[in-house]
Scaffold this active site. Sequence first.
Site, PDB file in Angstrom:
ATOM      1  N   GLY C  55       0.420  -1.248  -0.221  1.00  0.00           N
ATOM      2  CA  GLY C  55      -0.045  -0.177   0.101  1.00  0.00           C
ATOM      3  C   GLY C  55       0.870   1.443  -0.204  1.00  0.00           C
ATOM      4  CB  SER C  56       0.189   4.909  -1.899  1.00  0.00           C
ATOM      5  OG  SER C  56       0.658   4.158  -2.460  1.00  0.00           O
ATOM      6  N   GLY C  57       1.676   5.483   1.240  1.00  0.00           N
ATOM      7  CA  GLY C  57       1.643   6.344   3.000  1.00  0.00           C
ATOM      8  C   GLY C  57       2.400   5.966   3.421  1.00  0.00           C
ATOM      9  CG  HIS C  58       3.610   2.206   4.411  1.00  0.00           C
ATOM     10  ND1 HIS C  58       2.691   2.241   5.636  1.00  0.00           N
ATOM     11  CD2 HIS C  58       3.188   1.518   4.136  1.00  0.00           C
ATOM     12  CE1 HIS C  58       1.802   1.806   5.581  1.00  0.00           C
ATOM     13  NE2 HIS C  58       2.071   1.356   4.644  1.00  0.00           N
ATOM     14  CE  LYS C 106       5.082  -3.234   4.970  1.00  0.00           C
ATOM     15  NZ  LYS C 106       4.456  -2.636   2.849  1.00  0.00           N
ATOM     16  CG  ASP C 111       0.686  -6.061   1.500  1.00  0.00           C
ATOM     17  OD1 ASP C 111       1.631  -5.390   0.661  1.00  0.00           O
ATOM     18  OD2 ASP C 111       0.316  -5.592   1.972  1.00  0.00           O
ATOM     19  CG  HIS C 220      -1.435  -0.472   7.188  1.00  0.00           C
ATOM     20  ND1 HIS C 220      -1.020  -1.881   7.503  1.00  0.00           N
ATOM     21  CD2 HIS C 220      -0.858   0.310   5.702  1.00  0.00           C
ATOM     22  CE1 HIS C 220      -0.391  -2.306   6.589  1.00  0.00           C
ATOM     23  NE2 HIS C 220       0.136  -1.121   6.108  1.00  0.00           N
TER      24      HIS C 220
END
Lengths: 194, 194, 331, 331
Positions: C55-58, C106, C111, C220
């Site tokens: 996921g994005s945001g990291h 991860k 994922d 998250h």
Amino acid sequence: MLTVENTLKWLELFDAKIQAEKDYLSELDTPIGDGDHGNNMSRGLLAVHDALTKQQPTDVQGILKTTAMMLISKVGGASGPLYGTAFLEMAKLSSTTLEVGPLLAAGLEGIQKRGHAQVGEKTLIDVWAPVVKAVEDGTLDVAAIEAAVESTKDMQATKGRASYVGERSIGHVDPGAASSGYLFTTMLMAGVLS
Amino acid sequence: MLTVENTLKWLELFDAKIQAEKDYLSELDTPIGDGDHGNNMSRGLLAVHDALTKQQPTDVQGILKTTAMMLISKVGGASGPLYGTAFLEMAKLSSTTLEVGPLLAAGLEGIQKRGHAQVGEKTLIDVWAPVVKAVEDGTLDVAAIEAAVESTKDMQATKGRASYVGERSIGHVDPGAASSGYLFTTMLMAGVLS
Amino acid sequence: MKKIMNDPSQIVTEMVQGLVRSYPDQLKQIPGTEAVMKIADLKHRPQVGIVSGGGSGHEPTHAGFVGDGMLTAAVCGQVFTSPTPDQIYEAIKAADAGRGVFLVIKNYSGDVMNFEMAKDMAAMDDIDVRSIVVDDDIAVENSTYTQGRRGVAGTIFVHKILGAYARQGAGIEAIEELAHQITPNIKTIGVALSGATVPEVGKPGFELAPDEIEYGVGIHGEPGYRREKLQDSKHLATELVGKLKEAHHMTAGEHFAVMVNGLGATPLMEQYVFMNDVLDLLAAENVEVDFTKVGNYMTSLDMAGVSLTIMKLIEPGWVAKLDEPVTTIGW
Amino acid sequence: MKKIMNDPSQIVTEMVQGLVRSYPDQLKQIPGTEAVMKIADLKHRPQVGIVSGGGSGHEPTHAGFVGDGMLTAAVCGQVFTSPTPDQIYEAIKAADAGRGVFLVIKNYSGDVMNFEMAKDMAAMDDIDVRSIVVDDDIAVENSTYTQGRRGVAGTIFVHKILGAYARQGAGIEAIEELAHQITPNIKTIGVALSGATVPEVGKPGFELAPDEIEYGVGIHGEPGYRREKLQDSKHLATELVGKLKEAHHMTAGEHFAVMVNGLGATPLMEQYVFMNDVLDLLAAENVEVDFTKVGNYMTSLDMAGVSLTIMKLIEPGWVAKLDEPVTTIGW
Ligand SMILES: Nc1ncnc2c1ncn2[C@@H]1O[C@H](COP(=O)(O)OP(=O)(O)O)[C@@H](O)[C@H]1O
Ligand SMILES: Nc1ncnc2c1ncn2[C@@H]1O[C@H](COP(=O)(O)OP(=O)(O)O)[C@@H](O)[C@H]1O
Ligand SMILES: [Mg+2]
Ligand SMILES: [Mg+2]
Ligand SMILES: [Mg+2]
Ligand SMILES: [Mg+2]
């Protein structure tokens, strides 16, 4: 028995239901997940709708495959591969049979192979498994589906994101179970079993 | 005329006054600066106090030099180099004269060379300049000092951090002017002029 | 919610565009995807491709670690949502230089499933695809009770070491074996001072009182194991080092690599202060710290807090791999 | 205020310790100071020393830019407070390899005065010390009304280019001339979404409403030129690019370097989205963007927001100097 007409009808009704319940599904995903299940399913079913409209598949296998591909490529997260795999397995088997019982059983098997979850782990499997059984027994109705969805409330999650909240997952309906409930009530409405 | 006794007395009183008014000075620095003038001066005068206690300088030049070095190396920001330079220039001249008038004039000149500010730019210069004049004229008293400090209230800053608030600097006493006010009232109290 | 963005539903697309346009000599977008790969003639010096994503945001994870000596490609999913198999599949194909592709995943159900499906797709193309699931977050109980430990900041050590070996020419079997050797030696735990706000959601995933912190929060915003009043950095370091010490069965003389990772909104100043305390505690254990790194590497949008990763260096060669220079944006 | 720290009055000391202990192969502390310098045998390949510094709270600036090809040493003052001349003086002495030392000073009265005093001290040691005062922040009116424009994120371009020339062997006169050529071509402007909290103060320097932003805020929270409701990234980009375009008298065909700088608490995701919009606007002006960089470089503690720096590349050689690899933590 699946036909082009009732399969398209089923997916149309399922899409409409998901769009209507989008916020509710995300709300269910908030206390025990990351609050996106409604958004994920909504994005996926929109893509399914668009693809079916554009591609106009003329056989059941084509419909199921298009549905699978759209769910796989547009949903992401956990529910994308699970629903996607279920439809992909149904598509594969549909060249051999169009009987609902075996098809759903193949879908369930795909979900289990993909996610390694068992009955009782508070996932959509807790709806799929009793539904498959009831279809085989000829006893599936809305009440049975709703009971299956409700049954996840008292379970503790040990798979998926909900497992991280541990015991605090008890008392909440599983969002994936709820969306699967819609899948099967719309299947009944589409007259697939009659 | 500066002597070892009255110079030490002066710095002691100035230290006490700064520590007592630390929060007030920082408050003055809040609307038109970065709210640290009290902290900066407090840190510096504490260091001056400690160094004088430890080094026990035996002549006026030694006292002024130690004071300068501590202000320069402990205060930082704008006020450190300004006060530090003032004391350094006074120290330099103190080998030639111990008259307060010429010493303060040398200090002021140092401040101006260091900060390139003029009278009327709402800085500590607006206290130093009238005080130097009053000492020369023999008219310095607390009222004159306070009037000088107050005069900065109506000015618009064009130097230092306060310049960034532009017209909004009008209506606030300049913090550096206020601390310089304490420097000169404590100088009077220490009897340096009598 | 105050965010610098346009349409929240387009934020990942615009982010990836901004990224590749900012580093056109280093990165390119794989057509039709939100995957990013390094600019390099793969044919010229063929190596095992290392692909990661999630996921994005990291950010800078994962795209910021694409470059010579680290990842070959990275796939950017929607915010906090695993990327889809088709995108991962495209990245695998693009990263394959004929020597196989290794996936660093991860441990989140989404994922794992999406990457596995992509692996299945690539297998049909006869690409030798292998993978590791990284599960370094010791805040989570083991897999009898949960999906298993989560994969968090320690994943970056996996990227770095595997990337170094791949650049050096190691084969896919060697990379696979190494990945399975490294991963159990990496352990991470975090502490959050505030929650993260997903752009499409618009409010923080959880809220903490003005004086409250939570240990063990996931990247998250998954709930942690304890809330308490904020105390000083030494206290936080003692808690996190204590947990990691236990998990590693740390004994004097052992060698470690240590990473303090900012979760997004915590200034570097605080991260350095925290590292200073961590190093004091590790010195008191008489262990050797051979590698240290401080900064925002695996963030959680605008969450405040830090995570601490400690890796046991059981092989003397690993530290040289961590030290090797790379040409990435994020390392 | 939630900060990971111990005694706030010791935060800079502990930060510097944490920093040099984290990067012992790259940085060392100059004894008796809070200045940091690179580990290198200065005698072995003598070059002009490049020294910068200023108040802390802008990490990775300045210590993060110490390393081969950038700064020789950096002096860390108290939070948002210029370092004192004695510390700067020590850094100058340490950075001198016999070829002189060049100081890069941000235009704040405190910084200018303290660095000048240090210069006077070093002159007594016969060290050839020269300097530039960087004043890239166009939010501030010119020096008839103020202390002059402030020095902000654009300073990093000065570090990078001068550092590259110094490494290449340029003499102090050449460096000085170059500094005066570069600096007027660098212009920056910022937008804040929230204020920064100084550890010893404990509350934000200014407050913005939940839907409010402020243009032109300084990196210490100095007030900006306008507050308005938060709008989308394109809108912010239009405002900032518009101001910079005007300041540069930008015309089609000119070449530029562009840096989007996060102020501390703004995620990279948003910074990339913003850069994407900036590049669209510059493309519409038909100018050439030869260098781009996005990240947290000149922060303001935990302030949310970004600054945009645009440098006119009037010499074709400059972009190569920006591109040259360096061994620093922060670049
Ligand atoms: N391993 C698994 N096996 C079966 N179902 C799972 C598994 N993991 C998660 N799920 C289902 O997926 C649902 C969550 O989907 P969604 O919120 O869309 O994905 P994510 O958890 O990635 O955000 C859960 O409610 C659960 O029913
Ligand atoms: N160029 C200058 N010349 C004279 N005085 C100045 C100048 N710049 C600043 N000052 C004085 O310094 C004071 C501020 O000191 P301080 O708050 O300690 O430093 P900083 O502004 O660096 O935070 C101002 O109130 C003003 O009197
Ligand atoms: Mg979810
Ligand atoms: Mg001040
Ligand atoms: Mg999700
Ligand atoms: Mg200050």
